[in-house]
Structure formats: structure tokens, C-alpha cells
Design an enzyme around this catalytic site. Structure first.
Site, PDB file in Angstrom:
ATOM      1  N   SER A  30      39.780  22.098  34.969  1.00  0.00           N
ATOM      2  CA  SER A  30      41.076  21.824  35.609  1.00  0.00           C
ATOM      3  C   SER A  30      41.092  20.419  36.196  1.00  0.00           C
ATOM      4  O   SER A  30      40.042  19.813  36.427  1.00  0.00           O
ATOM      5  CB  SER A  30      41.328  22.833  36.737  1.00  0.00           C
ATOM      6  OG  SER A  30      41.225  24.132  36.243  1.00  0.00           O
TER       7      SER A  30
HETATM    8  C1  LIG Z   1      40.471  27.155  33.628  1.00  0.00           C
HETATM    9  S1  LIG Z   1      38.997  27.771  32.966  1.00  0.00           S
HETATM   10  C2  LIG Z   1      37.841  27.647  34.289  1.00  0.00           C
HETATM   11  C3  LIG Z   1      37.502  26.288  34.739  1.00  0.00           C
HETATM   12  C4  LIG Z   1      36.210  26.220  35.497  1.00  0.00           C
HETATM   13  N1  LIG Z   1      36.338  26.763  36.822  1.00  0.00           N
HETATM   14  C5  LIG Z   1      35.660  24.815  35.514  1.00  0.00           C
HETATM   15  O1  LIG Z   1      35.473  24.229  36.587  1.00  0.00           O
HETATM   16  O2  LIG Z   1      35.363  24.304  34.435  1.00  0.00           O
HETATM   17  C6  LIG Z   1      39.244  29.543  32.960  1.00  0.00           C
HETATM   18  C7  LIG Z   1      38.028  30.299  32.509  1.00  0.00           C
HETATM   19  O3  LIG Z   1      38.207  31.677  32.811  1.00  0.00           O
HETATM   20  C8  LIG Z   1      37.496  32.404  31.840  1.00  0.00           C
HETATM   21  N2  LIG Z   1      37.919  33.808  31.881  1.00  0.00           N
HETATM   22  C9  LIG Z   1      39.046  34.368  31.370  1.00  0.00           C
HETATM   23  N3  LIG Z   1      39.052  35.697  31.583  1.00  0.00           N
HETATM   24  C10 LIG Z   1      37.919  35.993  32.261  1.00  0.00           C
HETATM   25  C11 LIG Z   1      37.353  37.184  32.758  1.00  0.00           C
HETATM   26  N4  LIG Z   1      37.974  38.368  32.587  1.00  0.00           N
HETATM   27  N5  LIG Z   1      36.176  37.130  33.408  1.00  0.00           N
HETATM   28  C12 LIG Z   1      35.525  35.946  33.567  1.00  0.00           C
HETATM   29  N6  LIG Z   1      36.005  34.765  33.093  1.00  0.00           N
HETATM   30  C13 LIG Z   1      37.186  34.781  32.464  1.00  0.00           C
HETATM   31  C14 LIG Z   1      37.839  31.674  30.557  1.00  0.00           C
HETATM   32  O4  LIG Z   1      36.931  31.985  29.513  1.00  0.00           O
HETATM   33  C15 LIG Z   1      37.760  30.226  31.024  1.00  0.00           C
HETATM   34  O5  LIG Z   1      36.496  29.686  30.797  1.00  0.00           O
END
Ligand SMILES: C[S@@+](CC[C@H](N)C(=O)[O-])C[C@H]1O[C@@H](n2cnc3c(N)ncnc32)[C@H](O)[C@@H]1O
Length: 385
Positions: free
Chosen positions: A82
């Protein structure tokens, strides 16, 4: 933040200490001026890669759950780092103190996890990533940067009972209205905080900031806007817009008129409030689709195969009467008009006037005060969430 000698310092130092570039893969996608992700390879275009990493902008690190392989591209980002200002705003709001036990849902690159380690102490941080490839990559990034938090590969919707309770839970993927995982409330201590992106299929999204009571209930407010990719199991039924648009185009339905402009509900302050009422309805706006100055708002509800269109024609701009067509068991535009009238009657509340309560019996969204309930969702299979 905790320094090696045990002293705590503020979040400015955490951001100085953790280098975002160390968490960004060599091959990324970065949006062009039309919002289309374009591939960039650090090996062949180091200056362009560095410029992307140093901008206050999101960097796409995965498309289509990894099915679209760099340098191919698509519009379906499934993981990203993000933009730094959003990361910063959320961490400031989360108010992480040294020693806080923190759970993060959505490890992604591990960048936010590293910041959490700097703020709370790595031994206190648990992060869950659903995608095994991303989880492995984040672990490697974190270790290379000198952090060893607990990174779990799994579904963050279940929280992490083994390391609960938590003082802070932060999601970096969005939850859908009515479906904040109950486990998050159950695993947060009294006065602990849950901060999560939240949205409806109609309008994604906002951030909600909830305070837990330590007995499985949490309550708080919408605090800001923020558009995030959704928790994997809560993605909407996508890919139906074209089919349902064709369905209504081919159908023999009467044309009615409305005095509510489609752009008044498509975006802006009304969209959030209308979306609360029509949480499971999807929408898209096609601007000037026929080259004659006509915009089309398409509304559709996949489970019931209901669809509606409203056209902002050149005539409508003069007469204030927009042509409407509706098909299927739900009269979607009529529902929008009712929700919009409600929003007007409550003096056009912005999203930050809404709040949420989640408990074992269900989830509610309210206006201004917890008693003033606008919409409720009953608890669904509490053992699963
Ligand atoms: C916007 S990205 C996260 C960015 C991260 N915090 C960073 O600093 O790079 C959203 C993430 O949530 C993960 N995600 C989606 N559903 C999820 C779930 N049910 N449990 C854990 N992670 C999940 C996705 O695979 C993705 O990698």
C-alpha cells in the site's frame, strides 16, 4: 518503537528504520496514468523501479492470485504494498505501543509487519497471509531485514487463537459489511483495538476502528476512507457486469424516469450510505459509452439476476429526468431511490457519522449513536468466523 537498549521511540523512527525498498520484489506492476498496472523490472529499469518505490503510491506485487505471471498484466491486483501515507495513517491510528501483542491480517510483502515489529517488538507480532508464495516471500524479506515475527500461512479470518489475546488487530485487506470475522473480536483484549478496511459490494470502502470489550463484542466508528483488496473468502461475484448488461439490453422492459442523477449515488458521500442499504448490489458507471455524452450507471445483483440501468443523457441534463430500466425480482433502482431519500432525510451524513457494533448475535451499522441502528446483519455460523 523499541531500540536495542530497550528505549521506546515514536513511529517516525520506525519509518526511518524500515526501508520500504527492501520489501518490494524486483518485478512489480505500477499503475500508469490510466490506472493500468505496467510491469517494471529492477534489473533492466533500476531508475524506474526506484522511482516507483519512492513514490507515495501502491505497488502491485501479485495479479490474479499469481496466475498472471510478470510481465503479463491484468486489472485484478490481489496483493500490493500500500502507499506509504496510507500505511502510516493506519499505524498512527492503531497506536501500537512497545509490548503490545499485535495481529496483522494480510502480510503481503512484510513491510507493514516490519513496521509493527519496530513499534511493538518482533516477539509480539503475528502476521497471517493466505497466499503461501507471498507468505514465504514476506518471511524471507523480514529475515533479511533482521525481523523474526511469527508469520502464519493461513486464513486470517480465523485470527490466531494460539497467540491470542491481542492488544491490536490490523487488517490490510477489506472485510465485507456484516462479515467482520467474529474471531477478531473474540481474540482482542478489553479496550484493545481492531482496525480494518470495510466496505460493501456497492461502495468499497472505508476504515473502521473498533474497541473490544474483552468478551467478544467490539464497537466503534468509520474513521476514514480507504480502498483495499478484499479478504479472499469475501470477494464478490465478479465478471458478471457484461453478461447482465447484455441481458437487460436484450430484454423487453419499459423505460421509466427518475429525478435522482446516477452520478449522485455512484460516488461521493451518498454512495457509502446507499451502499449500506444495498450492500450486496454491485454497480459500475460507463462514461460517455456511445460518444453522445450519455453515461450509463449499471446496477446488478448476481444471486437474483436483477439488473437496472440509468442513463445520464444530454436531455436529462436539461429536463432532470433520467431514463431507467429495471429487470428481475429486485427493483434495484427503486431501492437506490429509497436509500438516497433516506440519506437526504438524515441531512446527508458522511461516512464518518456511521459506526459499527459486532457481537455474537450479529453486526449492526448505526448513525451517530449506537442506538440509532441503520442496518443489521444476523450472526452467520459464528464457529466458522
Ligand atoms: C494490500 S495487501 C497487504 C499489504 C501488506 N500489508 C504489505 O505491507 O505489503 C493484502 C493482502 O491480504 C492478503 N489476504 C487476503 N485475504 C486474506 C486472508 N483471508 N487471510 C490472510 N491474508 C489475506 C492478500 O493475499 C494480500 O497479500
Amino acid at each position: 518503537m523499541i531500540l536495542k537498549d530497550g528505549t521506546a521511540v515514536g513511529s517516525d523512527a520506525a519509518f526511518e528504520l524500515v526501508d520500504r525498498a527492501a520489501f518490494i520484489p524486483a518485478r512489480i506492476w505500477f499503475d500508469d496514468e490510466n490506472g493500468r498496472p505496467q510491469p517494471i523490472d529492477r534489473a533492466t529499469e533500476p531508475a524506474r523501479w526506484r522511482a516507483a518505490v519512492e513514490q507515495d503510491a501502491p505497488i502491485v506485487t501479485q495479479l490474479d492470485d499469481g496466475a498472471t505471471v510478470w510481465p503479463a498484466t491484468s486489472m485484478n491486483a490481489t496483493s500490493s504494498a500500500s502507499e506509504p501515507s496510507l500505511v502510516r495513517g493506519m499505524l498512527d491510528r492503531l497506536d501500537v505501543q512497545p509490548g503490545h501483542r499485535v495481529l496483522e491480517i494480510g502480510t503481503g510483502t512484510g513491510y507493514n509487519t516490519a513496521l509493527l515489529c519496530a513499534l511493538a517488538g518482533e516477539e509480539n507480532v503475528t502476521s497471517i497471509e493466505v497466499d503461501p508464495v507471498l507468505a514465504d516471500g514476506a518471511r524471507a524479506n523480514l529475515h533479511a531485514a533482521g525481523y523474526r515475527p511469527t508469520v502464519i500461512t493461513g486464513d486470517g479470518a480465523a485470527g490466531h487463537r494460539e497467540r491470542a489475546p491481542f492488544d491490536r488487530i490490523i487488517a490490510t485487506c477489506a472485510v465485507t459489511a456484516g462479515h467482520i470475522p467474529y474471531a477478531w473480536a473474540a481474540q482482542t483484549i478489553e479496550h484493545g483495538t481492531i482496525l480494518s478496511p470495510w466496505g460493501t459490494l456497492f461502495c468499497n470502502g472505508v476504515q473502521v476502528h473498533l474497541s473490544a470489550d474483552g468478551r467478544g463484542r467490539a464497537q466503534g466508528r468509520v474513521v476514514d476512507s480507504a480502498s483495499f483488496m478484499r479478504l479472499r473468502a469475501q470477494r464478490g461475484p465478479f465478471g458478471h457486469a457484461g453478461r447482465l448488461s447484455d441481458l437487460i439490453d436484450a430484454a423487453d422492459v419499459d423505460t421509466d424516469t427518475t429525478t435522482v442523477s446516477p452520478s449522485a449515488v455512484h460516488a461521493g458521500p451518498a454512495a457509502f450510505a446507499v451502499g449500506v442499504q444495498l450492500a450486496d448490489v454491485q454497480q459500475s458507471m460507463a462514461y460517455d459509452f456511445d460518444g453522445e455524452g450519455t453515461d450509463e450507471l449499471l446496477l446488478y445483483h448476481v444471486p437474483s439476476e436483477s439488473v437496472a440501468t440509468v442513463h445520464a443523457t444530454a436531455d436529462a441534463a436539461v429536463t432532470g429526468k433520467y431514463p431507467v430500466r429495471q429487470l428481475g425480482p429486485r427493483r434495484l433502482w427503486t431501492e437506490v431511490e429509497t436509500a438516497h431519500a433516506w440519506w437526504l432525510s438524515r441531512l446527508e451524513p458522511r461516512h464518518t457519522r456511521f459506526g459499527l457494533t459486532i457481537s455474537t448475535t450479529g453486526q449492526e451499522i448505526w448513525l451517530d449513536e449506537p442506538g440509532n441502528v441503520v442496518r443489521t446483519w444476523p450472526a452467520v455460523a459464528p464457529s466458522a468466523t
